[in-house]
Design an enzyme around this catalytic site. Structure first.
Site, PDB file in Angstrom:
ATOM      1  N   GLY A 295     -11.094  -2.700   5.898  1.00 24.59           N
ATOM      2  CA  GLY A 295     -10.159  -3.533   5.171  1.00 24.59           C
ATOM      3  C   GLY A 295      -8.888  -2.296   5.035  1.00 24.59           C
TER       4      GLY A 295
ATOM      5  N   GLU B  26       4.542   0.285  -6.875  1.00 27.71           N
ATOM      6  CA  GLU B  26       3.831   1.371  -6.506  1.00 27.71           C
ATOM      7  C   GLU B  26       2.827   1.362  -5.240  1.00 27.71           C
ATOM      8  OE1 GLU B  26       3.632   4.597  -8.404  1.00 27.71           O
ATOM      9  OE2 GLU B  26       2.803   4.987  -6.418  1.00 27.71           O
TER      10      GLU B  26
ATOM     11  N   LYS C 227       7.264   2.147   5.200  1.00 32.33           N
ATOM     12  CA  LYS C 227       7.198   3.140   3.937  1.00 32.33           C
ATOM     13  C   LYS C 227       7.963   4.290   3.839  1.00 32.33           C
ATOM     14  CE  LYS C 227       2.087   2.183   3.685  1.00 32.33           C
ATOM     15  NZ  LYS C 227       0.751   2.237   4.306  1.00 32.33           N
TER      16      LYS C 227
HETATM   17  N1  HSE Z   1      -2.632  -0.911   6.778  1.00 25.52           N
HETATM   18  C1  HSE Z   1      -2.170   0.056   5.781  1.00 25.52           C
HETATM   19  C2  HSE Z   1      -2.723   1.262   6.001  1.00 25.52           C
HETATM   20  C3  HSE Z   1      -2.336  -0.749   4.545  1.00 25.52           C
HETATM   21  O1  HSE Z   1      -3.468   1.384   6.694  1.00 25.52           O
HETATM   22  O2  HSE Z   1      -2.219   2.161   5.434  1.00 25.52           O
HETATM   23  C4  HSE Z   1      -1.916   0.408   3.222  1.00 25.52           C
HETATM   24  O3  HSE Z   1      -0.650  -0.059   3.140  1.00 25.52           O
END
Ligand code: HSE
Length: 343
Positions: free
Chosen positions: A208, A151, A226
């Site tokens: 993060g 998910e 994705k």
């Molecule tokens: N580096 C990805 C982002 C983390 O910024 O969406 C989540 O997949």
């Protein structure tokens, strides 16, 4: 049953999962009757700790914060080969939170295959493995009678993939249009407010959101993988990364953003995938969208995906797209889903 949990990858998200498990232990027992022991944590850089009796999540966090690693813990091991570790300390659910190579899917793909081969269910927030071979992983899991869940590989803990499988069952999804990368949406939002690109990227890393190598974010690879996952999940179509028409945000200038604003628009990194006869077409592209578009108001690290379906028309999901706790939440919900299905 007490679920034995293992974790591969103890960076920002892995640490977030350990913290969440420690913090929510009583709540999970009370609300879901879910009991667990954390038996294995392994990280290529930080080291490995394992205990058949269970590790203390709080001690892991303290060690990570104090020494940056796990090697000073009494449960530390030298061996880091996952297959050996799982033979020595078997787990029921292995969580993968490793940074992934988008082209090869590694190390995530190998970690998931090894976990499943050991008889464990596998849960991942890493995109490479499931982006590359979701069907293969599902088959491997079915053959072993275990589950694979992913998910948080898209939209972090915000439910999208499970939503399509569960509550939207019976709907034919025709198209998905979204903002699926938190880092780039954060940068574009900051640039719109007048901030500098490099400063905004540094801040996204500090918070993060960004990948270990943020090139994957800003060049659109993260969003593209994705799109591959959504194509497999929604349409059962395998697209390779090279088949995604991809452009990142590195060429978006302050003047592009200003021009869009003057036209009543906003620049967003739009990721789309749509059914095209028996296959799918996917793309990632900075696009000036009208302010009235549902995706225009999605700002900062927030993500959104608008699913066009036959039975419900458009269904839009908006929520966090990145972050330690947010992504750990997706892993946790997959863990609970596996436990509920086993009950
Ligand atoms: N580096 C990805 C982002 C983390 O910024 O969406 C989540 O997949």
């Amino acid at each position: 049953m007490i679920y034995r949990i293992g974790l591969a990858g103890c960076g920002t998200v892995g640490r977030g999962l350990v913290a969440l498990l420690g913090e929510k232990r009583e709540y999970l027992e009370k609300k879901y009757g879910f009991s667990f022991s954390l038996n294995l944590v392994t990280d290529f850089i930080k080291g490995t700790v394992a205990s058949a009796d269970g590790l203390n999540p709080r001690e892991i966090i303290e060690n990570l914060d104090r020494s940056g690693g796990l090697r000073s813990m009494k449960e530390a091991l030298e061996d880091t080969r996952l297959a050996d570790l799982l033979r020595r300390t078997p787990v029921d659910i292995l969580c993968d939170a490793t940074p992934t190579n988008y082209e090869t899917g590694q190390p995530s793909l190998g970690i998931l295959q090894t976990a499943i081969a050991s008889g464990a269910s596998a849960v991942t927030c890493s995109k490479g493995g499931v982006g590359l071979d979701l069907a293969g992983l599902k088959k491997l899991a079915a053959d072993k009678g275990v589950k694979v869940r992913y998910e948080s590989s898209v939209l972090s803990g915000t439910p999208l993939l499970n939503l399509a499988q569960g509550p939207l069952a019976g709907c034919l999804i025709e198209k998905a249009l979204g903002i699926v990368n938190g880092t780039t949406n954060y940068i574009l939002t900051m640039m719109e407010g007048g901030a500098d690109y490099a400063d905004s990227l540094r801040e996204a890393q500090r918070l993060g959101y960004a990948e270990t190598d943020p090139t994957g974010d800003v060049e659109g690879f993260d969003a593209a993988v994705k799109v591959c996952i959504m194509a497999q999940e929604f349409f059962g179509c395998k697209l390779s990364l090279s088949e995604i028409d991809r452009e990142g945000i590195t060429r978006v200038s302050p003047s592009d953003i200003k021009k869009a604003r003057e036209e009543g628009k906003r620049v967003k990194l739009i990721a789309g995938v749509e059914r095209h006869k028996d296959t799918a077409r996917g793309y990632v592209k900075p696009t000036a969208i009208d302010l009235t578009h549902p995706l225009a108001s999605v700002s900062g690290p927030t993500n959104a995906v608008c699913l066009t379906t036959d039975n419900l028309g458009d269904v839009t999901v908006i929520g966090p797209g990145a972050g330690a706790r947010e992504t750990a939440q997706g892993l946790l919900s997959d863990i609970l889903d596996i436990a509920a299905r086993n009950a």
